[in-house]
Design a protein around this motif. Structure first.
Motif, mmCIF file in Angstrom:
data_model
loop_
_atom_site.group_PDB
_atom_site.id
_atom_site.type_symbol
_atom_site.label_atom_id
_atom_site.label_comp_id
_atom_site.label_asym_id
_atom_site.label_seq_id
_atom_site.Cartn_x
_atom_site.Cartn_y
_atom_site.Cartn_z
ATOM 1 N N ALA A 1 0.867 -1.180 0.000
ATOM 2 C CA ALA A 1 0.000 0.000 0.000
ATOM 3 C C ALA A 1 0.905 1.232 0.000
ATOM 4 O O ALA A 1 2.029 1.166 0.495
ATOM 5 N N PRO A 2 0.496 2.356 -0.527
ATOM 6 C CA PRO A 2 -0.764 2.553 -1.232
ATOM 7 C C PRO A 2 -0.674 2.121 -2.695
ATOM 8 O O PRO A 2 0.402 2.123 -3.271
ATOM 9 N N ALA A 3 -1.822 1.757 -3.253
ATOM 10 C CA ALA A 3 -1.910 1.516 -4.698
ATOM 11 C C ALA A 3 -2.589 2.722 -5.330
ATOM 12 O O ALA A 3 -3.324 3.447 -4.650
ATOM 13 N N VAL A 4 -2.311 2.935 -6.589
ATOM 14 C CA VAL A 4 -2.966 4.047 -7.281
ATOM 15 C C VAL A 4 -4.215 3.508 -7.956
ATOM 16 O O VAL A 4 -4.141 2.554 -8.735
ATOM 17 N N VAL A 5 -5.347 4.091 -7.639
ATOM 18 C CA VAL A 5 -6.595 3.621 -8.229
ATOM 19 C C VAL A 5 -7.323 4.781 -8.891
ATOM 20 O O VAL A 5 -7.060 5.950 -8.613
ATOM 21 N N ARG A 6 -8.218 4.393 -9.758
ATOM 22 C CA ARG A 6 -8.988 5.388 -10.488
ATOM 23 C C ARG A 6 -10.442 5.324 -10.034
ATOM 24 O O ARG A 6 -11.013 4.245 -9.962
ATOM 25 N N ASP A 7 -10.984 6.477 -9.730
ATOM 26 C CA ASP A 7 -12.425 6.583 -9.434
ATOM 27 C C ASP A 7 -12.987 7.545 -10.455
ATOM 28 O O ASP A 7 -12.830 8.759 -10.312
ATOM 29 N N GLY A 8 -13.640 7.013 -11.466
ATOM 30 C CA GLY A 8 -14.162 7.901 -12.509
ATOM 31 C C GLY A 8 -13.017 8.649 -13.142
ATOM 32 O O GLY A 8 -12.059 8.038 -13.610
ATOM 33 N N ASP A 9 -13.070 9.970 -13.101
ATOM 34 C CA ASP A 9 -11.949 10.693 -13.698
ATOM 35 C C ASP A 9 -10.984 11.256 -12.657
ATOM 36 O O ASP A 9 -10.187 12.131 -12.964
ATOM 37 N N ARG A 10 -11.088 10.748 -11.434
ATOM 38 C CA ARG A 10 -10.122 11.130 -10.407
ATOM 39 C C ARG A 10 -9.215 9.947 -10.105
ATOM 40 O O ARG A 10 -9.622 8.797 -10.236
ATOM 41 N N PHE A 11 -8.025 10.270 -9.680
ATOM 42 C CA PHE A 11 -7.065 9.229 -9.316
ATOM 43 C C PHE A 11 -6.708 9.430 -7.853
ATOM 44 O O PHE A 11 -6.601 10.556 -7.387
ATOM 45 N N ARG A 12 -6.542 8.313 -7.137
ATOM 46 C CA ARG A 12 -6.181 8.483 -5.738
ATOM 47 C C ARG A 12 -5.304 7.345 -5.251
ATOM 48 O O ARG A 12 -5.156 6.303 -5.907
ATOM 49 N N LEU A 13 -4.727 7.572 -4.080
ATOM 50 C CA LEU A 13 -3.878 6.591 -3.428
ATOM 51 C C LEU A 13 -4.749 5.779 -2.486
ATOM 52 O O LEU A 13 -5.405 6.344 -1.600
ATOM 53 N N ASP A 14 -4.747 4.496 -2.672
ATOM 54 C CA ASP A 14 -5.601 3.642 -1.851
ATOM 55 C C ASP A 14 -4.758 2.986 -0.757
ATOM 56 O O ASP A 14 -3.920 2.127 -1.024
ATOM 57 N N TYR A 15 -4.974 3.440 0.465
ATOM 58 C CA TYR A 15 -4.235 2.897 1.611
ATOM 59 C C TYR A 15 -5.023 1.785 2.292
ATOM 60 O O TYR A 15 -4.521 1.117 3.179
ATOM 61 N N ASP A 16 -6.260 1.640 1.902
ATOM 62 C CA ASP A 16 -7.154 0.721 2.611
ATOM 63 C C ASP A 16 -6.967 -0.695 2.077
ATOM 64 O O ASP A 16 -7.785 -1.209 1.318
ATOM 65 N N ARG A 17 -5.858 -1.301 2.469
ATOM 66 C CA ARG A 17 -5.481 -2.616 1.948
ATOM 67 C C ARG A 17 -5.146 -3.498 3.145
ATOM 68 O O ARG A 17 -3.971 -3.711 3.462
ATOM 69 N N PRO A 18 -6.147 -4.012 3.816
ATOM 70 C CA PRO A 18 -5.896 -4.686 5.095
ATOM 71 C C PRO A 18 -4.931 -5.863 4.983
ATOM 72 O O PRO A 18 -4.217 -6.164 5.927
ATOM 73 N N LYS A 19 -4.868 -6.515 3.855
ATOM 74 C CA LYS A 19 -3.980 -7.679 3.757
ATOM 75 C C LYS A 19 -2.611 -7.345 3.184
ATOM 76 O O LYS A 19 -1.777 -8.230 2.974
ATOM 77 N N SER A 20 -2.408 -6.078 2.897
ATOM 78 C CA SER A 20 -1.139 -5.661 2.279
ATOM 79 C C SER A 20 0.058 -6.068 3.126
ATOM 80 O O SER A 20 0.003 -6.037 4.354
ATOM 81 N N ILE A 21 1.141 -6.411 2.460
ATOM 82 C CA ILE A 21 2.377 -6.701 3.197
ATOM 83 C C ILE A 21 2.948 -5.438 3.837
ATOM 84 O O ILE A 21 3.821 -5.510 4.684
ATOM 85 N N GLY A 22 2.482 -4.286 3.417
ATOM 86 C CA GLY A 22 3.002 -3.023 3.958
ATOM 87 C C GLY A 22 3.832 -2.301 2.925
ATOM 88 O O GLY A 22 3.742 -2.588 1.729
ATOM 89 N N LYS A 23 4.595 -1.369 3.411
ATOM 90 C CA LYS A 23 5.432 -0.584 2.490
ATOM 91 C C LYS A 23 6.796 -1.245 2.333
ATOM 92 O O LYS A 23 7.335 -1.789 3.296
ATOM 93 N N VAL A 24 7.359 -1.174 1.133
ATOM 94 C CA VAL A 24 8.731 -1.672 0.961
ATOM 95 C C VAL A 24 9.703 -0.537 0.674
ATOM 96 O O VAL A 24 10.911 -0.734 0.582
ATOM 97 N N ARG A 25 9.183 0.642 0.556
ATOM 98 C CA ARG A 25 10.001 1.803 0.180
ATOM 99 C C ARG A 25 9.207 3.040 0.531
ATOM 100 O O ARG A 25 8.005 2.962 0.743
ATOM 101 N N GLY A 26 9.869 4.183 0.587
ATOM 102 C CA GLY A 26 9.166 5.414 0.905
ATOM 103 C C GLY A 26 8.179 5.803 -0.189
ATOM 104 O O GLY A 26 8.416 5.544 -1.367
ATOM 105 N N PHE A 27 7.059 6.360 0.231
ATOM 106 C CA PHE A 27 6.077 6.909 -0.691
ATOM 107 C C PHE A 27 5.601 5.889 -1.729
ATOM 108 O O PHE A 27 5.221 4.781 -1.358
ATOM 109 N N TYR A 28 5.715 6.214 -3.025
ATOM 110 C CA TYR A 28 4.996 5.425 -4.030
ATOM 111 C C TYR A 28 5.925 4.749 -5.024
ATOM 112 O O TYR A 28 5.484 4.217 -6.029
ATOM 113 N N GLY A 29 7.209 4.833 -4.738
ATOM 114 C CA GLY A 29 8.181 4.286 -5.691
ATOM 115 C C GLY A 29 8.950 5.420 -6.347
ATOM 116 O O GLY A 29 8.716 6.591 -6.062
ATOM 117 N N PRO A 30 9.889 5.046 -7.218
ATOM 118 C CA PRO A 30 10.758 6.057 -7.837
ATOM 119 C C PRO A 30 10.038 6.775 -8.972
ATOM 120 O O PRO A 30 10.171 6.431 -10.146
#
Ligand SMILES: Cc1ncc(COP(=O)(O)O)c(C=O)c1O
Ligand SMILES: Cc1ncc(COP(=O)(O)O)c(C=O)c1O
Lengths: 440, 499, 440, 499
Positions: free
Chosen positions: D293-322
């Protein structure tokens, strides 16, 4: 100071080696009364971050062509500058070298200039090009100086459809050259070959522009023939990016081809620095102004490049030189070489075709009276907006569109005329927007 | 190394353009291009490599020491490249309405003010594209000024020094004046007697570099000015050496009426392998009416282009001058502020230090302290070992240095004109002086190593005579001659290289 | 295709040399059922000008720190990146080289890394640095892996004032390493040394951040001593630009120093790519993850640089390697080296001092309750805005100011807390503007 | 060449900062820095020269051919550098509110969609910083997946091929799995019998590169997938060689469940002297719940960061990647569009052409067509002339080429792993093959010239053993040892260089 390496102990050691006790003493030769006795009245030094912030704030007060949908042309064009141009020009070796006086230190820039000369000759159909002139105006003056010496005549002829700034610069230079300037009025946006021939009698050269300042295609072969008939050197002022679709001046009898290089590889940059190019038939090579690079070999027999035919130049020929030019526009010309290499012959043709198609679309789409409806145009064309041009410009700019250049600034009887320019960066949708704004 | 054309293959390309779904427009048959220009045909990767390889074969200030006298090869700050690339400058169309170019106009106005202050004069035109065009523009101003005073016919001659750069006499001719040469005296100043004999009511003016191309400040500059002004003539200051005197002595205070400034020298526009430059002129108030139009003026807090200059000589270049050069030079000056004086001080210190180190090894034609540069002569080496200035220059390459300007000024035989600039550290000055000393030793021990230099460059010494003889000035494609087999064309002549 | 040189005739000749008649045949080894039998469903190719226009339009939909007066920090900082950094990174040789496996081809980049390692050791007071880690989070996991092997212990301790993202990443890695993670709550914004010591019993390492996530200065020497007392390796997570004014971790007993390099030389770039640094006492050099460059000589006796101590690494030690890292962040680390060389010791100190003075000014000027009024801070500090943080943010952003980071995203009980950051790029006038906006 | 510290002088500086007229803030005494770090002290001119000189001593793709196998050293288009520098990307703070980062989020979302399509899988996490981190992340997903199914304790082992890159086994250990190695059969495929013997209910999964590091596509990949899936295990695709198969064969279709992509290889992020890279992972739907988490998801024509991933392994790096890497790779892919397949075709064509040219001169361990790269062996030269792969590599430098990867994969003795990429023109492939042939001749005629190579680089062959022995890993200032006098430390071992 961030650009200076001198430390206090360096300074001490150096003064001691010189045998003086202060820097002040180094200026002993300057008579007391001409020494400057106060601090320069300049604003305080800016640190690098402040400097950037200051210049950003100045830049922000300009409306560049990224902030306004612009149809301005009239000699400077918003063509796409490929990313490789920036990358190549950023190479410190090119950026911080000077004229390649010592060829063994500068084979790279010499070869680049040789390649540039070749490209200019290919584009124009000429035998020899120099390493660049200042811009598209001064090369016209250069051409007149060449023609004066080549013909011994004392008059030059300019088509009125030649870029007004080019004509102004020629007029500024002409008295010093001992030349009289005659202009040939246009007929319906283009130059009449008979008018041109008559004017060219006794003239050293006769200069026309293709496509001309109105964007119209001149009857270039006929104009060249007309000048030749009068034994004046025919000189064509050409747009390099038109030369994938339009014939090379060398192929229709011109003696000299000149032009503003900006549209090949240079940003608009509020008008400079850019490069002017000048190329000619080999007959006039000894009158060529400026630097020329030639091929040779080294003592080991390897190919190499040097500045050549320097006996034309000021540092050798002094008051008899073909020109006083020293510093030229090599870096900008290098950008031109890079852009034209990026395009290649195919890309250059497509670029010309795309501009022409867009212009044709725009003419139709705008639905306004054309200034010269009879003429074929390249990437620019005149329209009549039916009200003072500056009003139309203001109204359009209020909507974020710059509709073009007010021709009345240079030509009478054109109060309501705009010169509209399209490049490959303007899409049909952009043109639709212009139409909307001009209609509204 | 292959030419880019020799790397081309039909059908390759790097550039792609948008294709809009529009009907093709017709070029009338008789105007249409018949054979395409043989432009290079390469994909992007090979273009990048080609120019990378060319850069690698080019020596710049970034590569090392470049003491090319009279050219002021100082460091070019990278922040200047950053600011000039701001879209608000880079993508600004010169015909943008003034209200959409206030930032650009303000920058030019500020630069004008700065240049006027540095020169001690009144009005500025930023238009000229380089020093030589500044010269020509300045001479045109002289013409216009005298014409305006009804002395147009009378003021026919312009005097230049025998040390003058070639652009000065060339400009004199191009401006329609007649040239007269003034001599240098034994201390390296203008010979006042000679001047007095030559200056009269036909004299339009003097063109002078001060410090001169010998790197010497004219100690009698006030007398010189009096002689010309006394005869109703004007003084033109060739600003190529302004780097010596910023904040130390101002051309206007010296008595000059017109100055050109080489922005690419004193104010650090990168030299770009030959250009671009900038050659603004700065003039005394009496000449202001004649400067090129448009001028940038300030009205309250607005800036505008003033075209209403009825006495103007006209335009000398498109638009308003090389704007990008202004951005860099303005940024350069603002990094110093009033400490600009320090720049000149260090330039002069560096030169004098080198002079002190080298004057016993090479001949020094004028025994004086120098300003920002100095001229040595290799005539001692020539006399003793048959080695000339060119050989010294070529051998310097092997030590990793760009040679100085040579064979200029013309009045010094075997001249070596050395200008370190202020941005060089002492270590590099020392390394260069060490090399110069080594070379003098080599001249004695092993002159051949100099005669055959350079040994460590991508090419050996190049045959300039052959180049001039053969006149191969473009690639000939399948007809391109092969010079490699052809015999050498003989010794190079001793001709100015640099400045 | 503009990146491909292959012409039709090249292709023909090459296929013939291979002995196949079509490209398709080259894929004969791919079983039919796993061959992809349609065209990739991707949007059409864009020409270079279109590509730039497309990305410009995406970029325009971001509000960068040039478009908004921003006080965001929280791990990524808007420090000034000197122009030389861009110039150096644009050199094609640096840009397009890879890991210097063949040292004779790569002396430049090897020497640069050696210099970078030296700079990191100087900053942190450590003996050895690697050539870079991915970022400031992963180097924390690396430090845990080192500590695990160095101590044989199975627990790691993290101060709660350590950047939340760093803690999250350590927690993600920990199970694979067989490590348990224990966090030490803060007391009034900083970590209590006694708490830290207690937690560190049986721990492989104990990590704290200086200045911590709240911007507060931790009692770092005491924390290091506390960890040492418990025989856990003390690890400091530090901000490189603070190390001109704050003591080097090596000087107060830390075994390992790690950090996010972004503030030295990297743009914000929406969070990456940046570089993490990790440096340690020489005791642990054989456990160092990643590349290390060492000095040596060539066969002619000249000095040179090579990748060294490679028996630590995956390509030799494989499953026993100290890390799996291969590609690292060299180019970004090079930017760090350039920035720190540009600053020099004097500039680095001034940078730290300027940030601190500005922060002090801001604390006073904002006139809002401080989150931790007792603590000394560096360039960031917490305030309470008296309403939900996101409301304050929205209101300020409507006026073109981003007032800072909402700490409630990571900490409970901080509904109304903002973490405000100043760098040398924010002037007192900018801070006045923030005060105005937050007051209004 | 001197180190930057050896060029420093106390008191020099390049950087200047704004000074605001504010009171100094106090650092508590016991936290205050006592001795300043000995950072370099140079003015800007010498910093620029220093790094220019370092660049000159670095060989990149821009300099020439760089066929470093497994590293995909293709051309890096310059337009990608232009767009990544747009302020809207470059100066965007990662904690900017989502409504102020829509362009960045959209770009990431689009890139996710593209990578999913290219891989034939469903969900993407852009977070991992490089291939190896992608591997580790993928293995963490396996852990999480099996834990979620209650098989966490049971699934202990991960199998890698004997041809595997070192990162694979290293990642296995770091992820807490036990390693098991699978063998390669006589055709260069995984040995199915060996696999069948090793795969069981303790197997969590396989990590495989396909085409393998031998440059060979596993002809039995379907059977391999069946074996693992049949045992309830997962398949991980090491995407280092994805450049061979874009649009030609998709990992998801081959049966892989998790893929990492090296954006710096296939999608042309410049390698930067070692990095940065990007290692997004692409997974089958069953693994989506676990991605970072977070994953980038699309809601209609908006894009957002989805942190609501209860089974996620967590973060492996800062923020969203390079993110900057994403911009470049996205731009790269958009320049191709669906013709991305052509990229892979040409990469494979280039490799096969070189293979055809070289296979009679060097040993070819597996007689097959290759994919985008191929592995030769210099064992014939070693046997006959005592010259090894390292010598061949060093000698290639003298011909102006970067050597290929050597001594990898481990199962091929004296391996030369050659990957030309699609961006090289035929002329360069030919020149390289010519050099390889010349070198084979030299090995016979004059082996010493190989043994002592390189001869034309800024340094001669470097003593890696000495470096490891002495462990000089930073500059020691006045205590810096002088290695020049010390004796050589002996022969270099044959160890992987590259990949
Ligand atoms: C003394 C002197 N005058 C004039 C010039 C001409 O200036 P520019 O090259 O800018 O045209 C130069 C330099 O080239 C010079 O050295
Ligand atoms: C086959 C293979 N797998 C994995 C990796 C690791 O990828 P990265 O260097 O991006 O971490 C590499 C390259 O280094 C590789 O060649």
């Amino acid at each position: 100071m961030r650009y200076l390496s001198l430390t206090d102990s360096d300074q001490e050691a150096m003064l001691a080696a010189i045998g003086v006790s202060s820097i002040e003493e180094l200026f002993a030769d300057i008579p007391a009364r001409v020494r400057f006795d106060r601090e320069l009245d300049l604003e305080p030094a800016l640190s690098e971050p402040e400097l950037v912030a200051h210049l950003e704030s100045l830049a922000a007060r300009n409306v560049d062509t990224g902030r306004e949908l612009s149809f301005l042309g009239a000699g400077i064009y918003d063509h796409y500058v490929p990313a490789i141009v920036d990358a190549i020009l950023a190479r410190g070796e090119f950026l911080t070298a000077y004229t390649p006086y010592q060829p063994e230190m500068s084979q790279g820039v010499l070869q680049a200039i040789f390649e540039y000369q070749t490209v200019i000759c290919e584009l124009t159909g000429m035998d020899v090009s120099n390493a660049s002139g200042y811009d598209g105006t001064t090369v016209a003056a250069d051409a007149c100086y060449v023609a004066k010496h080549a013909t011994g005549r004392k008059k030059v002829v300019l088509a009125e459809t030649l870029n007004p700034q080019v004509r102004q610069v020629v007029k500024t230079y002409a008295p010093g050259f001992g030349l009289e300037v005659v202009e040939v009025p246009h007929r319906d946006g283009v130059t009449d070959p008979d008018d041109f021939r008559r004017a060219a009698e006794d003239a050293a050269c006769a200069i026309f522009q293709q496509p001309n300042f109105f964007g119209c295609l001149e009857p270039a072969p006929e104009l060249a023939a007309a000048a030749s008939e009068a034994e004046a050197l025919p000189v064509a002022h050409v747009d390099p990016v038109s030369l994938g679709v339009l014939e090379a001046p060398g192929r229709y009898g011109c003696a000299i081809a000149i032009g503003e290089g900006q549209s090949a590889g240079n940003y608009q940059s509020y008008g400079g620095p850019h490069y002017g190019f000048i190329a000619m038939r080999s007959d006039y090579i000894r009158r060529m102004p400026g630097r020329i690079v030639g091929e040779t070999t080294d003592t080991a027999g390897e190919r190499g490049y040097v500045l050549t035919l320097q006996t034309r130049e000021q540092h050798i020929r002094r008051e008899k030189a073909t020109s006083n030019i020293t510093t030229n526009q090599t870096l900008l010309a290098l950008a031109g070489l890079a852009h034209l290499s990026w395009l290649g012959p195919q890309g250059l043709r497509e670029l010309g075709e795309t501009c022409m198609s867009l212009a044709a679309y725009a003419k139709e789409r705008l639905g306004l009276p054309l200034l010269f409806p009879e003429q074929t145009t390249f990437k620019e064309f005149g329209i009549r907006v039916g009200r003072p041009a500056e009003e139309a410009i203001r109204a359009a700019r209020d909507q974020g569109v710059h509709p073009g250049y007010a021709l009345k600034r240079d030509y009478s009887g054109m109060e309501d005329a705009l010169l509209v320019c399209v490049t490959e960066k303007r899409s049909p949708a952009d043109i639709d927007r212009l139409a909307e704004v001009l209609a509204g | 190394m292959k030419l880019i054309f020799e790397k081309s293959q039909r059908g390759r390309r790097a550039g792609t353009l948008p294709t809009y779904d529009l009907p093709a427009a017709e070029v009338p048959e008789r105007l249409r291009r018949r054979e395409p220009p043989r432009l290079p045909e390469l994909a992007e990767p090979e273009i990048v490599r080609h120019f990378t390889a060319l850069a690698d074969r080019t020596f710049g200030v970034d590569t090392g020491f470049y003491p090319l006298g009279s050219c002021t090869m100082k460091h070019n700050p990278r922040v200047n490249e950053r600011v000039v690339a701001l879209p608000g400058f880079r993508d600004l169309h010169p015909l943008q309405e003034e209200d959409g170019a206030q930032g650009a106009l303000e920058l030019m106005w500020r630069l004008q003010e700065i240049l006027a202050e540095v020169c001690g004069l009144h009005a500025v035109s930023l238009q000229p594209a380089a020093g030589s065009q500044g010269e020509l523009t300045g001479l045109m101003l002289m013409r216009a000024y005298f014409a305006d005073r009804g002395e147009g016919e009378q003021r026919k001659t312009v005097i230049t020094a025998d040390t003058a750069h070639g652009t000065n006499p060339a400009s004199v001719t191009m401006a329609g004046f007649q040239l007269q040469k003034a001599e240098t005296d034994a201390r390296g100043n203008l010979d006042l007697d000679d001047l007095r004999a030559k200056v009269n009511e036909e004299t339009a003016g003097l063109m002078l570099t001060n410090p001169s191309t010998l790197g010497l400040f004219d100690e009698q500059i006030e007398e010189v000015a009096d002689i010309f002004h006394g005869a109703g003539a004007l003084l033109y200051y060739d600003g190529a050496n302004l780097n010596a005197v910023c904040g130390i002595s101002r051309p206007g205070d010296m008595g000059f009426d017109i100055v050109h400034i080489n922005l690419h020298k004193t104010f650090s526009q990168p030299h770009g392998g030959g250009g671009p430059g900038g050659g603004p002129i700065v003039v005394r108030d009496i000449l202001e009416p004649f400067i090129p139009a448009p001028a940038v003026v300030r009205d309250g807090d607005r800036f505008r282009l003033d075209y209403d200059r009825p006495k103007s000589i006209g335009k000398v270049r498109g638009f308003y001058g090389p704007f990008g050069v202004f951005v860099r030079s303005y940024a350069f000056i603002r990094a110093y502020g009033p400490a600009l004086r320090r720049m000149s001080e260090v330039a002069v210190l560096n030169a004098n230090y080198m002079l002190a180190r080298l004057k016993d090894t090479y001949d020094l034609p004028f025994e004086r302290l120098c300003m920002h540069e100095f001229v040595l002569s290799a005539r001692n080496l020539k006399r003793e070992f048959g080695v000339n200035a060119l050989d010294v220059a070529k051998r310097l390459m092997d030590y990793g240095f760009h040679p100085p300007t040579i064979y200029f000024p013309l009045i010094v035989p075997e001249a070596l004109m050395i200008e370190p600039t202020e941005t060089e550290p002492k270590e590099i000055l020392d390394a260069f002086c060490d090399a110069m000393e080594r070379i003098a030793e080599e001249a004695a021990d092993d002159p051949k190593i100099l005669k055959e230099a350079p040994h460590r460059r991508p090419v050996r010494r190049l045959d300039e005579v052959k180049a001039a003889k053969r006149g191969i000035v473009k690639y000939g494609f399948d007809q391109h001659p092969n010079l490699v087999g052809e015999p050498a064309a003989g010794e190079a002549v001793e001709a100015q290289k640099g400045a």
